[in-house]
Write a protein that holds these residues in place. Structure first.
Motif, PDB file in Angstrom:
ATOM      1  N   HIS A 138       9.348 -27.467 -13.474  1.00 37.62           N
ATOM      2  CA  HIS A 138       9.080 -26.285 -14.291  1.00 37.62           C
ATOM      3  C   HIS A 138       7.669 -25.748 -14.061  1.00 37.62           C
ATOM      4  O   HIS A 138       7.443 -24.543 -13.948  1.00 37.62           O
ATOM      5  CB  HIS A 138       9.283 -26.640 -15.770  1.00 37.62           C
ATOM      6  CG  HIS A 138       9.070 -25.481 -16.699  1.00 37.62           C
ATOM      7  ND1 HIS A 138       9.921 -24.394 -16.753  1.00 37.62           N
ATOM      8  CD2 HIS A 138       8.081 -25.236 -17.604  1.00 37.62           C
ATOM      9  CE1 HIS A 138       9.474 -23.535 -17.654  1.00 37.62           C
ATOM     10  NE2 HIS A 138       8.364 -24.025 -18.177  1.00 37.62           N
ATOM     11  N   SER A 139       6.695 -26.665 -13.968  1.00 36.38           N
ATOM     12  CA  SER A 139       5.307 -26.258 -13.745  1.00 36.38           C
ATOM     13  C   SER A 139       5.143 -25.584 -12.388  1.00 36.38           C
ATOM     14  O   SER A 139       4.471 -24.550 -12.268  1.00 36.38           O
ATOM     15  CB  SER A 139       4.397 -27.482 -13.851  1.00 36.38           C
ATOM     16  OG  SER A 139       3.063 -27.155 -13.506  1.00 36.38           O
ATOM     17  N   LEU A 140       5.780 -26.133 -11.350  1.00 36.20           N
ATOM     18  CA  LEU A 140       5.675 -25.545 -10.014  1.00 36.20           C
ATOM     19  C   LEU A 140       6.328 -24.167  -9.964  1.00 36.20           C
ATOM     20  O   LEU A 140       5.852 -23.262  -9.277  1.00 36.20           O
ATOM     21  CB  LEU A 140       6.319 -26.475  -8.990  1.00 36.20           C
ATOM     22  CG  LEU A 140       5.569 -27.790  -8.697  1.00 36.20           C
ATOM     23  CD1 LEU A 140       6.387 -28.667  -7.768  1.00 36.20           C
ATOM     24  CD2 LEU A 140       4.196 -27.504  -8.100  1.00 36.20           C
ATOM     25  N   ILE A 141       7.437 -24.018 -10.700  1.00 38.80           N
ATOM     26  CA  ILE A 141       8.102 -22.700 -10.727  1.00 38.80           C
ATOM     27  C   ILE A 141       7.194 -21.666 -11.375  1.00 38.80           C
ATOM     28  O   ILE A 141       7.035 -20.541 -10.880  1.00 38.80           O
ATOM     29  CB  ILE A 141       9.446 -22.802 -11.479  1.00 38.80           C
ATOM     30  CG1 ILE A 141      10.436 -23.629 -10.665  1.00 38.80           C
ATOM     31  CG2 ILE A 141      10.026 -21.422 -11.747  1.00 38.80           C
ATOM     32  CD1 ILE A 141      11.745 -23.869 -11.382  1.00 38.80           C
ATOM     33  N   GLN A 142       6.573 -22.023 -12.519  1.00 37.08           N
ATOM     34  CA  GLN A 142       5.671 -21.081 -13.200  1.00 37.08           C
ATOM     35  C   GLN A 142       4.495 -20.691 -12.303  1.00 37.08           C
ATOM     36  O   GLN A 142       4.140 -19.505 -12.199  1.00 37.08           O
ATOM     37  CB  GLN A 142       5.157 -21.711 -14.494  1.00 37.08           C
ATOM     38  CG  GLN A 142       6.186 -21.733 -15.614  1.00 37.08           C
ATOM     39  CD  GLN A 142       5.586 -22.228 -16.906  1.00 37.08           C
ATOM     40  OE1 GLN A 142       4.610 -23.002 -16.912  1.00 37.08           O
ATOM     41  NE2 GLN A 142       6.157 -21.795 -18.026  1.00 37.08           N
ATOM     42  N   GLN A 143       3.922 -21.670 -11.635  1.00 41.67           N
ATOM     43  CA  GLN A 143       2.800 -21.369 -10.748  1.00 41.67           C
ATOM     44  C   GLN A 143       3.248 -20.472  -9.603  1.00 41.67           C
ATOM     45  O   GLN A 143       2.553 -19.531  -9.211  1.00 41.67           O
ATOM     46  CB  GLN A 143       2.212 -22.672 -10.206  1.00 41.67           C
ATOM     47  CG  GLN A 143       1.574 -23.549 -11.280  1.00 41.67           C
ATOM     48  CD  GLN A 143       1.131 -24.889 -10.732  1.00 41.67           C
ATOM     49  OE1 GLN A 143       0.900 -25.026  -9.544  1.00 41.67           O
ATOM     50  NE2 GLN A 143       1.018 -25.872 -11.609  1.00 41.67           N
ATOM     51  N   GLY A 144       4.449 -20.756  -9.049  1.00 42.12           N
ATOM     52  CA  GLY A 144       4.960 -19.926  -7.960  1.00 42.12           C
ATOM     53  C   GLY A 144       5.201 -18.499  -8.396  1.00 42.12           C
ATOM     54  O   GLY A 144       4.904 -17.547  -7.668  1.00 42.12           O
ATOM     55  N   GLN A 145       5.738 -18.318  -9.603  1.00 45.49           N
ATOM     56  CA  GLN A 145       5.981 -16.964 -10.103  1.00 45.49           C
ATOM     57  C   GLN A 145       4.668 -16.195 -10.293  1.00 45.49           C
ATOM     58  O   GLN A 145       4.593 -14.999 -10.012  1.00 45.49           O
ATOM     59  CB  GLN A 145       6.755 -17.044 -11.415  1.00 45.49           C
ATOM     60  CG  GLN A 145       8.194 -17.505 -11.246  1.00 45.49           C
ATOM     61  CD  GLN A 145       8.884 -17.752 -12.570  1.00 45.49           C
ATOM     62  OE1 GLN A 145       8.228 -17.937 -13.605  1.00 45.49           O
ATOM     63  NE2 GLN A 145      10.216 -17.776 -12.544  1.00 45.49           N
ATOM     64  N   GLN A 146       3.652 -16.875 -10.773  1.00 40.66           N
ATOM     65  CA  GLN A 146       2.348 -16.220 -10.945  1.00 40.66           C
ATOM     66  C   GLN A 146       1.771 -15.799  -9.599  1.00 40.66           C
ATOM     67  O   GLN A 146       1.259 -14.676  -9.450  1.00 40.66           O
ATOM     68  CB  GLN A 146       1.391 -17.170 -11.676  1.00 40.66           C
ATOM     69  CG  GLN A 146       1.799 -17.472 -13.115  1.00 40.66           C
ATOM     70  CD  GLN A 146       0.937 -18.542 -13.740  1.00 40.66           C
ATOM     71  OE1 GLN A 146       0.022 -19.080 -13.092  1.00 40.66           O
ATOM     72  NE2 GLN A 146       1.216 -18.878 -14.998  1.00 40.66           N
ATOM     73  N   ILE A 147       1.841 -16.678  -8.610  1.00 35.74           N
ATOM     74  CA  ILE A 147       1.316 -16.346  -7.279  1.00 35.74           C
ATOM     75  C   ILE A 147       2.126 -15.216  -6.658  1.00 35.74           C
ATOM     76  O   ILE A 147       1.573 -14.306  -6.017  1.00 35.74           O
ATOM     77  CB  ILE A 147       1.342 -17.600  -6.373  1.00 35.74           C
ATOM     78  CG1 ILE A 147       0.388 -18.671  -6.927  1.00 35.74           C
ATOM     79  CG2 ILE A 147       0.961 -17.234  -4.948  1.00 35.74           C
ATOM     80  CD1 ILE A 147      -1.055 -18.230  -7.027  1.00 35.74           C
ATOM     81  N   ALA A 148       3.467 -15.237  -6.833  1.00 37.97           N
ATOM     82  CA  ALA A 148       4.307 -14.167  -6.284  1.00 37.97           C
ATOM     83  C   ALA A 148       3.933 -12.831  -6.887  1.00 37.97           C
ATOM     84  O   ALA A 148       3.904 -11.805  -6.193  1.00 37.97           O
ATOM     85  CB  ALA A 148       5.778 -14.485  -6.533  1.00 37.97           C
ATOM     86  N   SER A 149       3.644 -12.819  -8.193  1.00 36.89           N
ATOM     87  CA  SER A 149       3.213 -11.574  -8.833  1.00 36.89           C
ATOM     88  C   SER A 149       1.865 -11.113  -8.283  1.00 36.89           C
ATOM     89  O   SER A 149       1.643  -9.920  -8.060  1.00 36.89           O
ATOM     90  CB  SER A 149       3.132 -11.787 -10.348  1.00 36.89           C
ATOM     91  OG  SER A 149       2.646 -10.639 -10.991  1.00 36.89           O
ATOM     92  N   LYS A 150       0.986 -12.059  -8.030  1.00 35.86           N
ATOM     93  CA  LYS A 150      -0.333 -11.721  -7.491  1.00 35.86           C
ATOM     94  C   LYS A 150      -0.231 -11.175  -6.070  1.00 35.86           C
ATOM     95  O   LYS A 150      -0.895 -10.186  -5.724  1.00 35.86           O
ATOM     96  CB  LYS A 150      -1.223 -12.965  -7.525  1.00 35.86           C
ATOM     97  CG  LYS A 150      -2.605 -12.765  -6.917  1.00 35.86           C
ATOM     98  CD  LYS A 150      -3.404 -14.054  -6.970  1.00 35.86           C
ATOM     99  CE  LYS A 150      -4.768 -13.870  -6.296  1.00 35.86           C
ATOM    100  NZ  LYS A 150      -5.545 -15.127  -6.301  1.00 35.86           N
ATOM    101  N   LEU A 151       0.617 -11.813  -5.261  1.00 33.01           N
ATOM    102  CA  LEU A 151       0.759 -11.390  -3.867  1.00 33.01           C
ATOM    103  C   LEU A 151       1.743 -10.233  -3.705  1.00 33.01           C
ATOM    104  O   LEU A 151       1.923  -9.727  -2.593  1.00 33.01           O
ATOM    105  CB  LEU A 151       1.227 -12.568  -3.009  1.00 33.01           C
ATOM    106  CG  LEU A 151       0.284 -13.770  -2.924  1.00 33.01           C
ATOM    107  CD1 LEU A 151       0.918 -14.877  -2.084  1.00 33.01           C
ATOM    108  CD2 LEU A 151      -1.062 -13.360  -2.313  1.00 33.01           C
TER     109      LEU A 151
END
Length: 700
Positions: A595-608
């Motif tokens: 769950h933590s990795l998914i949240q971090q990935g979603q944040q980075i995807a939004s940033k990129l």
């Protein structure tokens, strides 16, 4: 010594079937002359005979006994027809036997086959003293034992018949041949005879036939209501028709033969139709039976009830629409007493009325909100004096409510005060910040419709441009960068190649594309790890991570690549399509939850500003990090982006449009009865239409 018997012209009987039918059998007469006699069975009929005196019979028997006694041969008295015996006759016969020395009596019944063997075996024992003494059993006790023996044999025989005979069309000749060697059959035939065995067989076959007919009847009766629904669904057509008249009406229907069959012979259950398993149509003569008439009456009653329930629904809706007590937001508990009556409760459940009331409330609430919105637009001057932050004070809200309070459209939402206040605040926000998100008509705001229309035209170019794109040989090639550390990139590249053909071709939506992969796992500033080479122009990048460290590597690599691209003024890599995918680790996750990795990935995807895919599940083969469906999804997205870029570049090259800037301002009110497609499509159908370079989603 031989004893002379006078039995001239006496018939010899071999079986009970001869009785009364002597002429049908071979007739043999008793021999007349001297025979060797070892013993005598002295028979006494103890039944009540017509025109016969028992005492005279007993005198005759007594004289006969005296003659037989002179031979000094064993004698056994046999009482016959005990199944119809008279108690006094039996008692007198026993008294006669007791008066004679050593004279034994056996009670028999030839019809019931009781003690017949006992009579002979008793005489044989008297003749041959070496044999064991036979126990003489009274008639009723012997009859009971024999009945039990026959009942047990009958049960076993019936079991045998039921096991062998499964079809009502079986014949006795065939089944009798199958049962010859069975002990159950042999025992029963020995006790009761072949005719009774055949009779039980015929009873079993008849029972099977009746059960088969009953199953067919139930099947027909189960389908009959469906036939009524299909052929005579209109109550007005059959409301006053009897079942007999309804039969004539059925015959006139176009689909009559689809449901019924008219047999030449009737009734249907006495014809060969019962064995016609392929034809499941209903025999029409079944309509003349009482169950069919009952089903017809039930069909009529059902139609009448449905009509009455429909009338109750309409009457209830009319009550809702005409009642002044039904206002927007009024709970069912408050409204029920004003609109319900006893007839309503008789025909429908309260839950149905509640559902109708709920739908009606939804309609009048939506209508009341629309009318209130119109009211707010009419009193637009109330909102001009607000502060720029568009947050009215309590005093200002009080003034607004006082001004609008006398309006019926304001009072209509009296029971929905919270929603009414929310509409006021939303209207104020729209007045000072008019966007498609704050529009009261959202999500059907005109701005949203126009953006969707233009974007759809942009995604789907004209046929002429589509043909030009498909003719471009470069469109059949996809160059994909796979970015990921610790072997992720190489592993996924190998898995994708495993899904390709021998010549590195990949099928997308039925078409073959040449797929070129460039896995990168090191420093992207080094030439060996560069996204772009003289022979490799990337169309997209697949970014993989399975931990915080690998995610940080992806972010740093993308930023470094973009920095170096800007310095070299290569804008094509700045907007390179990216897809970020979390790869599930096998086994230990080093303390990091999915769950933590998914949240971090979603944040980075939004940033990129890139696409984020859910964690890859197991693929077709063992050990897959990402399944084939996700790979196809990524490649299809890259292919669409590649086509759109080609479209923009090909359209922008038209010299005639280089300096053209035609501006058309259209004013469409949300809620107007005009279709935006009808207004804009004439412009968008133009072959020279292209997206605007200003970046507005509603500019062309």
């Amino acid at each position: 010594a031989a004893t002379k018997l006078a039995s001239a012209e006496k018939l010899m009987y071999f079986c009970t079937d001869q009785l009364g039918l002597e002429q049908d059998f071979e007739q043999k007469q008793m021999p007349d002359g001297k025979l060797l006699v070892d013993g005598f069975l002295l028979c006494i009929d103890v039944s009540r005979g017509m025109n016969r005196n028992f005492d005279d019979q007993l005198k005759f028997v007594s004289n006969l006994y005296n003659q037989l006694a002179k031979t000094k041969k064993p004698i056994v008295v046999v009482l016959t027809k005990c199944d119809e015996g008279v108690e006094r006759y039996i008692r007198d016969a026993h008294t006669f036997a007791l008066s004679k020395k050593n004279l034994q009596v056996v009670e028999t019944s030839a019809r019931s086959n009781v003690n017949i063997d006992l009579a002979f075996s008793t005489l044989v024992q008297l003749i041959d003293k070496s044999r064991g003494k036979t126990k003489i059993i009274p008639y009723f006790e012997a009859l009971k034992q024999q009945s039990q023996q026959i009942a047990a044999a009958k049960d076993k025989y019936e079991w045998l018949v039921s096991r062998i005979v499964k079809n009502h069309n079986e014949t006795w000749l065939n089944v009798n041949r199958k049962m010859q060697s069975s002990p159950e059959y042999q025992d029963y035939v020995y006790l009761e005879g072949t005719q009774k065995a055949k009779k039980l067989f015929l009873q079993h076959v008849h029972r099977l036939k009746q059960e088969h007919i009953e199953r067919r009847r139930k099947m027909y009766l189960a389908v009959l209501p469906q036939a009524f629904e299909a052929l005579i669904p209109d109550l007005d057509e059959i409301d006053h028709l009897s079942c007999m008249k309804a039969q004539k009406l059925l015959e006139t229907k176009a689909d009559f033969l689809k449901w019924f069959i008219v047999l030449e012979e009737t009734p249907w259950d006495a014809t060969s139709h019962i064995d016609n398993m392929e034809n499941e149509r209903i025999p029409f003569d079944l309509m003349e039976t009482q169950p069919a008439e009952q089903l017809y009456e039930a069909h009529l009653e059902k139609l009448r009830n449905e009509r009455k329930r429909a009338e109750m629904r309409r009457a209830f809706k009319e009550n809702l629409e005409t009642s002044p007590f039904i206002t927007p937001g009024k709970p069912w508990e408050e409204a029920r007493s004003f609109i319900m009556n006893e007839d309503f409760y008789m025909w429908l459940e309260e839950s149905i009325y509640m559902d109708i009331y709920s739908k009606h409330q939804k309609q009048i609430i939506e209508k009341a909100k629309e009318e209130f919105q119109e009211l707010l637009l009419e009193y637009s001057e109330l909102f001009y004096e607000l502060e720029l932050d568009a947050k009215p004070s309590k005093e200002k809200m009080g003034v607004i409510q006082d001004v609008l309070g006398e309006e019926q459209r304001f009072k209509a939402l009296q029971k929905l005060q919270a929603e009414r206040d929310a509409l006021i605040l939303k209207h104020i926000h729209f007045v000072y910040h008019p966007t498609k998100e704050t529009c009261p008509s959202c999500p059907v705001c005109v701005d949203s419709k126009i953006e969707h229309l233009i974007s759809s035209r942009f995604i789907r170019p004209s046929e002429r441009n589509q043909k030009n794109l498909l003719s471009d040989p470069n469109i059949d090639r996809i160059n994909l960068v796979i970015l990921g550390k610790d072997g992720l990139a190489r592993e996924l590249a190998n898995e994708i190649r495993a899904l390709c053909t021998n010549d590195d071709k990949y099928v997308i939506e039925g078409k073959m594309y040449e797929l070129s992969l460039r896995p990168i796992e090191g420093n992207v500033r080094l030439p060996v790890n560069s996204f772009q080479t003289p022979t490799f122009q990337p169309h997209g990048c697949l970014c993989l991570y399975n931990s915080k460290e690998s995610l940080s590597y992806v972010v740093e690599s993308i930023e470094k690549s973009r920095e170096s691209t800007i310095s070299r003024r290569e804008n094509n890599l700045v907007h390179l399509p990216l897809t970020l995918i979390l790869i599930n680790k096998r086994g230990d996750t080093s303390g990091e939850t999915l769950h933590s990795l998914i949240q971090q990935g979603q944040q980075i995807a939004s940033k990129l500003q890139c696409v984020f895919l859910d964690p890859g599940s197991a693929g077709i083969g063992y050990g897959r990090n990402i399944n084939e469906k996700q790979i196809s999804q990524v490649l299809k997205g890259l292919l669409d982006s590649k086509r759109n870029l080609n479209l923009v570049s090909s359209t922008s090259s038209i010299k005639d449009l280089a300096d053209v800037d035609l501006r058309i301002v259209m004013c469409l009110m949300c809620g107007d009865p005009f279709n935006t497609d009808d207004i804009l499509l004439p412009i968008l159908h133009s072959q020279t239409y292209r997206p605007s370079q200003c970046g507005s989603s509603s500019s062309v």
